[in-house]
Design a protein around this motif. Structure first.
Motif, mmCIF file in Angstrom:
data_model
loop_
_atom_site.group_PDB
_atom_site.id
_atom_site.type_symbol
_atom_site.label_atom_id
_atom_site.label_comp_id
_atom_site.label_asym_id
_atom_site.label_seq_id
_atom_site.Cartn_x
_atom_site.Cartn_y
_atom_site.Cartn_z
ATOM 1 N N HIS A 12 0.788 -1.318 -0.050
ATOM 2 C CA HIS A 12 0.367 -0.036 0.334
ATOM 3 C C HIS A 12 0.705 1.267 -0.274
ATOM 4 C CE1 HIS A 12 -4.280 -2.093 0.461
ATOM 5 N NE2 HIS A 12 -3.093 -3.309 1.778
ATOM 6 N N GLN A 13 2.148 1.352 0.666
ATOM 7 C CA GLN A 13 2.925 2.591 0.555
ATOM 8 C C GLN A 13 3.913 2.275 1.713
ATOM 9 O OE1 GLN A 13 0.398 4.316 4.284
ATOM 10 N NE2 GLN A 13 2.381 4.827 5.195
ATOM 11 N N ILE A 14 5.051 3.121 1.088
ATOM 12 C CA ILE A 14 6.312 2.926 1.185
ATOM 13 C C ILE A 14 6.814 3.087 2.704
ATOM 14 C CG2 ILE A 14 8.875 3.844 0.431
ATOM 15 C CD1 ILE A 14 8.128 3.816 -2.437
ATOM 16 N N LEU A 15 7.184 2.470 3.519
ATOM 17 C CA LEU A 15 7.674 2.860 4.457
ATOM 18 C C LEU A 15 9.907 3.558 4.997
ATOM 19 C CD1 LEU A 15 6.252 -0.234 6.298
ATOM 20 C CD2 LEU A 15 5.363 2.272 6.403
ATOM 21 N N GLY A 16 9.924 2.789 3.563
ATOM 22 C CA GLY A 16 11.589 3.264 3.928
ATOM 23 C C GLY A 16 12.185 2.623 2.420
ATOM 24 N N ARG A 17 12.957 2.835 2.181
ATOM 25 C CA ARG A 17 13.794 3.349 1.105
ATOM 26 C C ARG A 17 15.630 2.342 1.453
ATOM 27 N NH1 ARG A 17 10.901 6.605 -1.267
ATOM 28 N NH2 ARG A 17 9.660 6.353 -3.524
ATOM 29 N N GLY A 18 16.151 1.544 0.848
ATOM 30 C CA GLY A 18 17.429 1.391 1.012
ATOM 31 C C GLY A 18 18.759 0.988 -0.230
ATOM 32 N N SER A 19 19.621 0.445 0.146
ATOM 33 C CA SER A 19 20.440 0.098 -1.110
ATOM 34 C C SER A 19 19.966 -0.558 -1.511
ATOM 35 C CB SER A 19 21.447 0.663 -1.163
ATOM 36 O OG SER A 19 22.288 -0.228 -0.037
ATOM 37 N N ALA A 20 19.200 -2.142 -0.818
ATOM 38 C CA ALA A 20 18.653 -2.965 -1.593
ATOM 39 C C ALA A 20 17.927 -3.495 -1.713
ATOM 40 C CB ALA A 20 19.052 -4.050 -0.315
ATOM 41 N N GLY A 21 16.316 -2.448 -2.020
ATOM 42 C CA GLY A 21 15.605 -2.742 -2.269
ATOM 43 C C GLY A 21 14.432 -1.506 -1.269
ATOM 44 N N THR A 22 13.503 -1.732 -1.298
ATOM 45 C CA THR A 22 11.825 -0.868 -0.674
ATOM 46 C C THR A 22 11.216 -1.732 0.467
ATOM 47 O OG1 THR A 22 11.837 0.309 -2.838
ATOM 48 C CG2 THR A 22 10.402 1.135 -1.308
ATOM 49 N N VAL A 23 10.894 -1.427 1.471
ATOM 50 C CA VAL A 23 10.219 -1.844 2.475
ATOM 51 C C VAL A 23 8.750 -0.794 2.573
ATOM 52 C CG1 VAL A 23 9.950 -2.429 5.080
ATOM 53 C CG2 VAL A 23 11.961 -1.997 3.753
ATOM 54 N N TRP A 24 7.752 -1.586 2.108
ATOM 55 C CA TRP A 24 6.432 -1.361 1.863
ATOM 56 C C TRP A 24 5.361 -1.870 3.271
ATOM 57 C CZ3 TRP A 24 3.769 0.628 -2.601
ATOM 58 C CH2 TRP A 24 4.632 0.702 -3.496
ATOM 59 N N LEU A 25 4.260 -1.232 3.545
ATOM 60 C CA LEU A 25 3.645 -1.482 4.464
ATOM 61 C C LEU A 25 2.117 -2.503 3.821
ATOM 62 C CD1 LEU A 25 1.448 -1.527 6.728
ATOM 63 C CD2 LEU A 25 0.950 0.613 5.750
ATOM 64 N N GLY A 26 2.058 -3.474 3.259
ATOM 65 C CA GLY A 26 1.508 -4.658 2.631
ATOM 66 C C GLY A 26 0.672 -4.885 3.700
ATOM 67 N N GLU A 27 -0.274 -6.204 2.958
ATOM 68 C CA GLU A 27 -1.454 -7.005 3.918
ATOM 69 C C GLU A 27 -1.746 -7.821 3.090
ATOM 70 O OE1 GLU A 27 -5.224 -6.981 6.096
ATOM 71 O OE2 GLU A 27 -3.652 -5.392 5.485
ATOM 72 N N GLY A 28 -2.028 -9.674 3.728
ATOM 73 C CA GLY A 28 -1.858 -10.192 3.297
ATOM 74 C C GLY A 28 -2.716 -10.865 4.059
ATOM 75 N N PRO A 29 -2.824 -12.012 3.387
ATOM 76 C CA PRO A 29 -4.412 -13.092 4.163
ATOM 77 C C PRO A 29 -4.629 -13.031 6.049
ATOM 78 C CG PRO A 29 -2.780 -14.443 2.800
ATOM 79 C CD PRO A 29 -2.135 -13.053 2.807
ATOM 80 N N GLU A 30 -2.942 -12.871 6.622
ATOM 81 C CA GLU A 30 -3.318 -13.254 7.938
ATOM 82 C C GLU A 30 -3.157 -11.033 8.245
ATOM 83 O OE1 GLU A 30 -0.353 -15.615 9.733
ATOM 84 O OE2 GLU A 30 -1.318 -17.096 7.987
ATOM 85 N N GLY A 31 -3.359 -10.647 7.679
ATOM 86 C CA GLY A 31 -3.038 -8.739 8.107
ATOM 87 C C GLY A 31 -2.096 -7.909 7.659
#
Length: 412
Positions: A12-31
Motif C-alpha cells: 500500500h505505501q512505502i515505509l523506507g528505502r535502502g540500497s537493497a530495495g524498498t520496504v512497503w506497508l502491505g496486507e496479506g491473508p493474515e493481516g
C-alpha cells in the motif's frame, strides 16, 4: 498507489528505502505485513533468485521474540520480496539520531535483546552479516524494559547473503556497511557468527558514545582502521562493561564471546547501570576524517565543513538522510595488504592538541613542508641582512685604495 506482490499480498505505501530495495506497508491473508521488495536488477539475476529459493527454509524457520520473522518469500515475474512481520515502532537509527546517545542501562538492554536474537539465528546456522542500528527495530507497543527501553528486534536476516553471490562480488569484493565490518571480513575471510558479535559490539559502543569506534571519512580509511587500530576507551562506564566491549571488538574472531554468552553477561550488568545518565563524551574532531579522505582520494580537505562520523557511511547514490534502513549493503574492493598496513597504528583517534594534524597524514606533511620553507626563507633573509651589515661596516673602516691615498709632505 497499491500494487500486487505475488498472488497473496498487496503493498500500500512505502515505509523506507535502502540500497537493497524498498520496504512497503502491505496486507496479506493474515493481516498487515512489511514487504521488502528487492531492486529490479537483483530480481532479474537468475543466480540470486536460485539462492533466494534455497534460503527459504532457513529464513522461514527462524522464530524468536527478538527477530523480525520472515513469513514468506515471493518470486513472481520481476518481483523478488521478503514478507515479514510488521513491527509498530521505529528503528534504532532514528532514535539514535534523535537522542544522540542512550543511557547505558537502555543501551545494554537493547543490545542484550539483539544478542538473544542472534544466538537463536546462529544456532540455526544463519549469520546476519549486516548488524547495525538501521536493522534493529523497536517495538513501541510493547511494555518498557530496563532503562525505559523498548523491545528490540533484529531484521533483514538473509539479505546480505542473498546479495553476496560469487558472480556479483567475486573474491575482491565485500558486502556490508563499513563502520560495522569485522576485520576478518575486510581481510577477505568468510563471514562466520563472530562477525555479528563484532558488529553488535560496535552498535553498543555507538549507543553509548554517539559515534562508532572506527567510523568517519573515506570508506577505505574506515576499513583500514578496523584492521590496524584499537578502540578508544569510554570514560564513565563500569570497567566490567568496558572489558566486555573490548573482548567483543577483538581483532581475532576466536577471542570474542558467543551471542548467548554476550546476552547473559549484558543482562547481569543491568543492575549496575540502573540510573546512570548518558555518557558525557567528546566526539572526535572532524580533522581526522578530513585527513583520511585526503589521504585516500588525493583531494585537499574542505575545511570548515562538518564530517559525518556516526553510523553508516553514505555509500548509496541518491540516498537521503530521511530514508529508513538506508545504506544497507554495498560492494567494496578488498584493500590490499600494504594498504591495510598503512596509516596510523595504536589507539584510534588518539587525543592531540586542538587544530594539530594527525602524525603521518598528508596535512601533517604539508605543514612540515611549509615550516621548512619558512625556516629556509628566514635563514636567507638573515644571511642577506648579515651581508648588508658587513658591507655597511666595511665602508666606515676600510682605508681607501692605494692609488688614491695621500700623505703629508716630508720635511726636507
Amino acid at each position: 498507489m497499491a500494487r500486487r506482490i505475488g498472488s497473496r499480498y498487496t503493498a500500500h505505501q512505502i515505509l523506507g528505502r535502502g540500497s537493497a530495495g524498498t520496504v512497503w506497508l502491505g496486507e496479506g491473508p493474515e493481516g498487515p505485513v512489511a514487504i521488502k521488495l528487492l531492486r529490479e536488477d537483483l530480481s532479474s539475476d537468475q543466480e540470486l533468485v536460485g539462492r533466494f529459493v534455497q534460503e527459504r527454509t532457513a529464513l522461514l524457520g527462524l522464530e524468536h521474540p527478538h527477530v523480525v520473522s520472515v513469513r514468506d518469500l515471493v518470486v513472481d515475474g520481476n518481483d523478488l520480496a521478503l514478507v515479514m512481520d510488521l513491527v509498530r515502532g521505529t528503528d534504532l537509527r532514528t532514535r539514535l539520531d534523535r537522542e544522540r546517545r542512550l543511557a547505558p542501562e537502555a543501551a545494554v538492554a537493547i543490545v542484550a535483546d539483539v544478542a538473544e536474537g542472534l544466538a537463536a539465528a546462529h544456532a540455526a546456522g544463519v549469520v546476519h552479516r549486516d548488524v547495525k542500528p538501521e536493522n534493529v527495530l523497536l517495538d513501541m507497543q510493547g511494555p518498557l524494559g530496563p532503562g525505559g527501553s523498548h523491545r528490540a528486534l533484529l531484521t533483514d536476516f538473509g539479505v546480505a547473503k542473498l546479495i553476496d553471490t560469487p558472480r556479483r562480488t567475486r573474491a575482491t569484493k565485500i558486502i556490508g556497511t563499513p563502520d560495522y565490518l569485522a576485520p576478518e571480513i575486510v581481510e577477505g575471510l568468510p563471514p562466520r557468527a563472530s562477525v555479528d558479535i563484532y558488529a553488535l559490539a560496535t552498535v553498543l559502543y555507538e549507543l553509548l558514545a554517539g559515534f562508532t569506534p572506527f567510523g568517519g571519512g573515506h570508506p577505505g580509511a574506515v576499513l583500514r582502521r578496523h584492521v590496524t587500530e584499537t578502540v578508544v576507551p569510554l570514560p564513565g562506564i563500569p570497567d566490567e562493561l568496558w572489558q566486555l566491549l573490548v573482548q567483543c571488538l577483538a581483532k581475532a574472531p576466536a577471542s570474542r564471546l558467543r551471542a548467548s554468552e554476550l546476552a547473559t553477561r549484558l543482562r547481569e550488568l543491568l543492575p549496575l547501570l540502573a540510573g546512570m545518565p548518558p555518557l558525557d563524551v567528546d566526539e572526535p574532531d572532524t580533522e581526522a576524517a578530513e585527513e583520511a579522505a585526503e589521504e585516500l582520494s588525493g583531494a585537499a580537505p574542505v575545511t570548515g565543513q562538518p564530517v559525518r562520523r556516526r553510523g553508516a557511511v553514505p555509500l548509496v547514490p541518491g540516498a537521503k538522510p530521511s530514508d529508513s534502513n538506508r545504506d544497507t549493503h554495498t560492494s567494496m574492493r578488498v584493500p590490499a595488504p600494504d594498504e591495510l598496513a598503512g596509516g596510523a597504528h595504536g589507539t584510534a583517534r588518539a587525543p592531540r592538541a586542538a587544530g594539530a594534524p594527525r602524525p603521518g597524514s598528508a596535512r601533517n606533511r604539508a605543514v612540515t613542508r611549509r615550516r621548512r620553507l619558512v625556516v629556509a626563507v628566514a635563514a636567507l633573509i638573515l644571511a642577506v641582512a648579515g651581508v648588508g651589515t658587513w658591507l655597511a661596516t666595511s665602508d666606515d673602516t676600510t682605508p681607501p685604495p692605494a692609488d688614491t691615498q695621500t700623505s703629508a709632505p716630508t720635511a726636507p
